[in-house]
Design a protein around this motif. Structure first.
Motif, PDB file in Angstrom:
ATOM      1  N   TYR A 193      -9.323   0.375   6.298  1.00 45.98           N
ATOM      2  CA  TYR A 193      -8.394   0.514   5.174  1.00 45.98           C
ATOM      3  C   TYR A 193      -8.638   1.877   4.548  1.00 45.98           C
ATOM      4  O   TYR A 193      -9.667   2.525   4.812  1.00 45.98           O
ATOM      5  N   ILE A 194      -7.707   2.339   3.716  1.00 46.76           N
ATOM      6  CA  ILE A 194      -7.901   3.604   3.011  1.00 46.76           C
ATOM      7  C   ILE A 194      -8.086   3.293   1.530  1.00 46.76           C
ATOM      8  O   ILE A 194      -7.534   2.330   1.006  1.00 46.76           O
ATOM      9  N   ILE A 195      -8.872   4.115   0.864  1.00 48.99           N
ATOM     10  CA  ILE A 195      -9.207   3.859  -0.531  1.00 48.99           C
ATOM     11  C   ILE A 195      -9.301   5.170  -1.295  1.00 48.99           C
ATOM     12  O   ILE A 195      -9.677   6.212  -0.740  1.00 48.99           O
ATOM     13  N   THR A 196      -8.950   5.127  -2.565  1.00 49.19           N
ATOM     14  CA  THR A 196      -9.164   6.268  -3.458  1.00 49.19           C
ATOM     15  C   THR A 196      -9.479   5.736  -4.840  1.00 49.19           C
ATOM     16  O   THR A 196      -9.295   4.537  -5.130  1.00 49.19           O
ATOM     17  N   HIS A 197      -9.955   6.630  -5.722  1.00 48.19           N
ATOM     18  CA  HIS A 197     -10.276   6.264  -7.099  1.00 48.19           C
ATOM     19  C   HIS A 197      -9.553   7.225  -8.047  1.00 48.19           C
ATOM     20  O   HIS A 197      -9.698   8.448  -7.915  1.00 48.19           O
TER      21      HIS A 197
ATOM     22  N   SER B 284      -3.546   4.804  15.568  1.00 49.50           N
ATOM     23  CA  SER B 284      -4.768   4.809  16.385  1.00 49.50           C
ATOM     24  C   SER B 284      -5.758   5.865  15.900  1.00 49.50           C
ATOM     25  O   SER B 284      -6.958   5.592  15.748  1.00 49.50           O
ATOM     26  N   ASP B 285      -5.270   7.088  15.640  1.00 43.97           N
ATOM     27  CA  ASP B 285      -6.159   8.170  15.198  1.00 43.97           C
ATOM     28  C   ASP B 285      -6.124   8.248  13.670  1.00 43.97           C
ATOM     29  O   ASP B 285      -5.469   9.119  13.078  1.00 43.97           O
ATOM     30  N   LEU B 286      -6.831   7.351  13.028  1.00 41.00           N
ATOM     31  CA  LEU B 286      -6.794   7.260  11.572  1.00 41.00           C
ATOM     32  C   LEU B 286      -7.455   8.450  10.888  1.00 41.00           C
ATOM     33  O   LEU B 286      -6.990   8.895   9.835  1.00 41.00           O
ATOM     34  N   HIS B 287      -8.541   8.964  11.457  1.00 42.65           N
ATOM     35  CA  HIS B 287      -9.237  10.086  10.830  1.00 42.65           C
ATOM     36  C   HIS B 287      -8.304  11.288  10.673  1.00 42.65           C
ATOM     37  O   HIS B 287      -8.234  11.901   9.599  1.00 42.65           O
ATOM     38  N   THR B 288      -7.570  11.599  11.724  1.00 43.97           N
ATOM     39  CA  THR B 288      -6.632  12.733  11.664  1.00 43.97           C
ATOM     40  C   THR B 288      -5.515  12.453  10.675  1.00 43.97           C
ATOM     41  O   THR B 288      -5.120  13.328   9.893  1.00 43.97           O
ATOM     42  N   ALA B 289      -4.983  11.221  10.684  1.00 40.97           N
ATOM     43  CA  ALA B 289      -3.878  10.855   9.798  1.00 40.97           C
ATOM     44  C   ALA B 289      -4.287  10.965   8.329  1.00 40.97           C
ATOM     45  O   ALA B 289      -3.524  11.474   7.495  1.00 40.97           O
TER      46      ALA B 289
ATOM     47  N   GLY C  53      -4.987  -3.311   9.877  1.00 45.90           N
ATOM     48  CA  GLY C  53      -5.099  -1.892  10.182  1.00 45.90           C
ATOM     49  C   GLY C  53      -4.347  -1.049   9.174  1.00 45.90           C
ATOM     50  O   GLY C  53      -3.943  -1.527   8.108  1.00 45.90           O
ATOM     51  N   VAL C  54      -4.159   0.196   9.506  1.00 42.03           N
ATOM     52  CA  VAL C  54      -3.456   1.133   8.630  1.00 42.03           C
ATOM     53  C   VAL C  54      -2.238   1.667   9.373  1.00 42.03           C
ATOM     54  O   VAL C  54      -2.332   2.067  10.543  1.00 42.03           O
ATOM     55  N   THR C  55      -1.096   1.678   8.689  1.00 47.17           N
ATOM     56  CA  THR C  55       0.170   2.103   9.296  1.00 47.17           C
ATOM     57  C   THR C  55       0.731   3.330   8.586  1.00 47.17           C
ATOM     58  O   THR C  55       0.224   3.757   7.541  1.00 47.17           O
TER      59      THR C  55
ATOM     60  N   ILE D 168      -5.598   0.297   0.459  1.00 50.39           N
ATOM     61  CA  ILE D 168      -4.328   0.057   1.135  1.00 50.39           C
ATOM     62  C   ILE D 168      -4.560  -0.184   2.621  1.00 50.39           C
ATOM     63  O   ILE D 168      -5.283   0.572   3.277  1.00 50.39           O
ATOM     64  N   CYS D 169      -3.936  -1.236   3.126  1.00 46.48           N
ATOM     65  CA  CYS D 169      -3.956  -1.510   4.559  1.00 46.48           C
ATOM     66  C   CYS D 169      -2.889  -2.555   4.849  1.00 46.48           C
ATOM     67  O   CYS D 169      -2.258  -3.089   3.941  1.00 46.48           O
ATOM     68  N   THR D 170      -2.683  -2.828   6.119  1.00 50.23           N
ATOM     69  CA  THR D 170      -1.739  -3.854   6.556  1.00 50.23           C
ATOM     70  C   THR D 170      -2.513  -5.045   7.103  1.00 50.23           C
ATOM     71  O   THR D 170      -3.448  -4.871   7.882  1.00 50.23           O
ATOM     72  N   HIS D 171      -2.127  -6.249   6.677  1.00 48.01           N
ATOM     73  CA  HIS D 171      -2.843  -7.462   7.095  1.00 48.01           C
ATOM     74  C   HIS D 171      -2.161  -8.186   8.244  1.00 48.01           C
ATOM     75  O   HIS D 171      -2.827  -8.858   9.028  1.00 48.01           O
ATOM     76  N   GLN D 172      -0.827  -8.079   8.300  1.00 46.65           N
ATOM     77  CA  GLN D 172      -0.066  -8.831   9.298  1.00 46.65           C
ATOM     78  C   GLN D 172       0.807  -7.895  10.130  1.00 46.65           C
ATOM     79  O   GLN D 172       1.352  -6.931   9.598  1.00 46.65           O
ATOM     80  N   PRO D 173       1.029  -8.148  11.421  1.00 49.40           N
ATOM     81  CA  PRO D 173       0.414  -9.238  12.188  1.00 49.40           C
ATOM     82  C   PRO D 173      -1.056  -8.948  12.553  1.00 49.40           C
ATOM     83  O   PRO D 173      -1.802  -9.846  12.875  1.00 49.40           O
TER      84      PRO D 173
END
Length: 338
Positions: A267-271, A234-239, A320-322, A312-317
């Protein structure tokens, strides 16, 4: 005579088996297990390369290489059972067979063993495993238990420790298949694992079995990904902040992951940036292997072999990001550097 070894080393097992098969007593040959990272001072003089096994020829000279030591023991204790043969022809043929078994059989078996922690490499090794059995079938003598007849000779002794590695791995990883039961290869393998010398020295050793299990089990970092929660954070910014802080303070990595969103969700991303073509290819190879081994996949794009974008992210179900996504990002970041 003193011989220096380390635990669970297949090359050291060759030499130990030699003394047992030839019935060389402990009073004639004494084994000393050492730590290669901190060997005795005497060992440095005997073998500056610090390899095992090493036999002490004199106070100032040692002899390394397992096959060389096997032959040295065979000639030094010539009155005992000759593992290389009784004449020059037998000795030459057995040395030739050792070389062929090493090149045409052992390599394929050990490729399976050493690749167990990489799904991509493991799959490739399994695809070639049948070649080991086909080659061994051609090399094995007809109507004999071992290459040495009814008892182990130098060819069997040189191969047996490596097969023990493979045999234990095969019991743990059921993807590894054995030859068909009606083949010479299957009967030969069965004879090896039931030989009393091999059982006592290697296969009945609980510590050896535990060592092999650790070698073929999934790496701790892979387990970390697989065991992480699939629940959406839920709190993605902190994570994400915590992930970046950990990468910088714990791993000293100059890598930052960013939180972004599209029409489907976050989703989260890096280069990752590379200075040459080879770095980029190695990074792609590692990323693909990590995906297959952890059974967790990403979206990635390589631009001009100089920059790799990973999302990176989760599509199912649900999208979001886990915790699993963050664990994957952490492991990936520790192996690919900017």
């Amino acid at each position: 005579m003193n011989i220096y070894t380390i635990p669970f080393c297949p090359f050291c097992f060759r030499v130990k088996l030699t003394t047992q098969i030839k019935n060389i007593s402990p009073s004639e040959v004494s084994f000393h297990e050492i730590e290669l990272k901190n060997p005795p001072e005497k060992f440095h003089k005997l073998n500056p390369n610090k390899t095992v096994p090493t036999v002490e020829i004199s106070s100032e000279q040692g002899l390394a290489e397992s096959l060389v030591i096997m032959e040295y023991l065979d000639e030094t204790f010539a009155s005992k059972y000759p593992i290389f043969g009784e004449n020059s022809t037998e000795k030459a043929l057995n040395k030739y067979l050792i070389e062929r078994v090493n090149n045409e059989v052992t390599g394929y078996l050990m490729a399976c063993f050493f690749s167990c922690q990489s799904k991509v490499k493991f799959t490739k090794a399994l695809d070639k495993l049948h070649l080991a059995y086909e080659n061994l079938e051609k090399l094995l003598p007809k109507n004999l238990v071992f290459f040495g007849g009814n008892q182990l000779n130098a060819v069997d002794i040189s191969f047996a420790p490596f097969y023990c590695y493979f045999f234990i791995a095969q019991k743990i990883r059921n993807e590894i298949f054995l030859p068909k039961k009606d083949t010479k290869s299957f009967k030969y393998f069965n004879a090896l694992i039931n030989d009393p010398h091999i059982k006592k020295l290697i296969l009945d050793n609980e510590l050896f079995n535990k060592h092999i299990e650790e070698c073929v089990s999934a790496k701790e970092e892979i387990q970390k990904i697989k065991n992480s929660s699939r629940a959406l954070i839920s709190d993605l910014h902190t994570a994400v902040e915590q992930l970046n802080h950990k990468l910088k303070t714990t791993y000293h990595k100059n890598i930052t992951w960013y939180l972004e969103s599209n029409t489907s969700g976050p989703y989260i991303i890096t280069h990752f940036k590379f200075s040459n073509y080879h770095q980029a290819l190695n990074a792609i190879e590692y990323l693909c292997d990590l995906q297959e081994t952890s059974d967790h996949h990403t979206n990635f794009r390589l631009d001009n072999f100089s920059e790799l974008a990973v999302e990176i992210c989760t599509h199912q179900p649900k999208w979001g990001v886990t915790e699993m996504d963050l664990a994957f990002a952490e492991v990936l970041s520790t192996h690919i550097s900017n």
